[in-house]
Motif scaffolding. Structure first.
Motif, short mmCIF file in Angstrom:
data_model
loop_
_atom_site.label_atom_id
_atom_site.label_comp_id
_atom_site.label_asym_id
_atom_site.label_seq_id
_atom_site.Cartn_x
_atom_site.Cartn_y
_atom_site.Cartn_z
N ASP A 1 0.84 -1.20 0.00
CA ASP A 1 0.00 0.00 0.00
C ASP A 1 0.87 1.26 0.00
O ASP A 1 0.37 2.36 -0.10
N GLN A 2 2.20 1.09 0.15
CA GLN A 2 3.11 2.24 0.19
C GLN A 2 4.31 2.03 -0.74
O GLN A 2 5.42 1.75 -0.28
N PRO A 3 4.10 2.20 -2.04
CA PRO A 3 5.20 1.95 -2.99
C PRO A 3 6.47 2.74 -2.67
O PRO A 3 7.58 2.26 -2.96
N VAL B 1 -1.56 -1.97 -3.69
CA VAL B 1 -2.79 -2.62 -3.21
C VAL B 1 -3.38 -1.76 -2.10
O VAL B 1 -2.65 -0.99 -1.46
N PRO B 2 -4.68 -1.88 -1.85
CA PRO B 2 -5.27 -1.07 -0.79
C PRO B 2 -4.80 -1.49 0.60
O PRO B 2 -4.43 -2.66 0.80
N GLU C 1 -7.49 -10.34 6.75
CA GLU C 1 -7.89 -10.01 5.38
C GLU C 1 -6.65 -9.81 4.50
O GLU C 1 -6.60 -10.25 3.37
N ILE C 2 -5.67 -9.10 5.06
CA ILE C 2 -4.44 -8.83 4.29
C ILE C 2 -3.83 -10.16 3.85
O ILE C 2 -3.46 -10.34 2.69
N LYS D 1 -6.30 -13.86 -4.06
CA LYS D 1 -7.00 -13.22 -5.17
C LYS D 1 -6.03 -12.37 -6.00
O LYS D 1 -6.06 -12.35 -7.23
N GLN D 2 -5.15 -11.66 -5.29
CA GLN D 2 -4.22 -10.79 -5.99
C GLN D 2 -3.19 -11.59 -6.79
O GLN D 2 -2.76 -11.17 -7.87
N ILE D 3 -2.83 -12.75 -6.29
CA ILE D 3 -1.91 -13.61 -7.03
C ILE D 3 -2.62 -14.17 -8.27
O ILE D 3 -2.06 -14.19 -9.37
N GLN D 4 -3.87 -14.57 -8.08
CA GLN D 4 -4.67 -15.05 -9.22
C GLN D 4 -4.73 -13.98 -10.32
O GLN D 4 -4.49 -14.26 -11.50
#
Ligand code: UD2
Length: 297
Positions: A98-100, A119-120, A127-128, A134-137
């Motif tokens: 969430d902090q690039p 990501v948010p 949850e994280i 899902k994000q890997i998918q």
């Protein structure tokens, strides 16, 4: 006659003869009942393995999530990966954060790079952790298909200490959790409520695998993350969250779809645990952390 010998192929390698009546490790299981190798130091020859994969010019992706205060782990994770993780191979490290701006600049060898995805921020650590699937998918579907052979999904609060390389490659690869491998399966922290899609019944289950490291061929990990995510979401609709979030779903998945290669706890130890004698080489280990200080809730 052969005029030309390719230096990177097995053709030119000299190594000790393997003997069918000898086993280099007799203190541990080296093959599962479904004939998947269990990888321990002493069971493989890294030069032979590298000589198989080098000519194929494989590309490997790794995912790592650093949301909230977990960005503090990135530097050690990335620097130690440069020292030990598929050294000499093409590697893309996909950092989700969430902090690039907090992603450290780490010097990478040729053919290796860090890619940052925003990501948010989420408020619950559960949850994280679980949303990673899902994000890997999505990453596989949107960015990796057609350009990546293998993918490994790793916890960020950890560090490499020894080689993690071609010996870990396989169709579907998972790591036995360091905390439970000497225990009876009745003590494994599987999800035990039958209403959950992560349920594992008493008397079932092979090993307890960790959520902190798994991988394999892109297509296989796609299937795994998609299935676990669907099950996690369906559970959520029913108001149930598995005991160890996506780790529980992963364990259910691996019970049904047996892994083709099992990595010993050398591949994910925990710094607070004294090293057991069967661990001859520590490769990757979770750092000691104060949960109350670093998690959002
Ligand atoms: C175990 C698993 C972990 C996961 C979790 C259950 C191992 C070693 N660890 O670890 O993979 O299955 O149980 O949910 O098997 N994260 C953030 N920010 C946060 C919280 C988490 O970025 O505020 C990410 C980070 O990449 C971290 C991962 O989620 O490595 C897992 O969270 P954890 O390390 O706090 O979970 P833990 O130690 O209970």
């Amino acid at each position: 006659a052969f005029k030309h010998k390719d230096k990177t192929s097995a053709d030119s390698l000299k190594y000790n003869q393997p003997h069918l009546t000898e086993n280099s490790r007799t203190d541990v299981m080296t093959v599962t009942p479904w004939l998947a190798p269990v990888v321990w130091e002493g069971t493989f020859n890294q030069d032979v393995l590298d000589s198989i994969y080098k000519p194929k010019n494989i590309s490997i992706a790794a995912t790592v999530f650093a949301v909230g205060k977990y960005t503090m782990f990135l530097k050690n994770f990335l620097e130690s990966a440069e020292q030990h993780f598929f050294v000499g191979f093409r590697v893309h490290m996909h950092v989700f954060t969430d902090q690039p701006n907090e992603v450290p600049k780490v010097k990478m060898a040729a053919g290796r790079q860090v890619m940052v995805h925003k990501v948010p921020s989420l408020n619950r650590w559960q949850e994280i952790s679980a949303r990673r699937m899902k994000q890997i998918q999505d990453l596989i579907e949107e960015k990796l298909r057609g350009n990546t052979d293998y993918i490994f999904c790793l916890d960020v609060d950890s560090k490499f200490h020894g080689r993690w390389g071609t010996e870990s490659l396989g169709r579907l690869v998972t790591v036995v959790h360091p905390g439970y491998y000497r225990d009876d399966r009745s003590r494994f922290p599987y999800e035990r409520r039958p209403q959950s899609r992560a349920y594992v019944a008493p008397g079932e289950g092979d090993f307890y695998y960790c959520g902190g490291a798994y991988g394999g061929l892109l297509q296989e990990v796609h299937q795994l993350t998609k299935t676990c995510n669907l099950n996690f979401e369906a559970d959520a609709k029913d108001g149930i969250e598995a005991a160890w979030q996506e780790e529980s779903h992963l364990n259910r998945y691996m019970w049904i779809n047996k892994p083709s290669k099992v990595l010993s706890p050398e591949y994910l130890w925990q710094d607070f645990k004294p090293k057991n004698p069967e661990i001859r080489l520590l490769r990757f280990s979770g750092v000691i952390k104060n949960y109350a200080d670093i998690r959002p809730n």
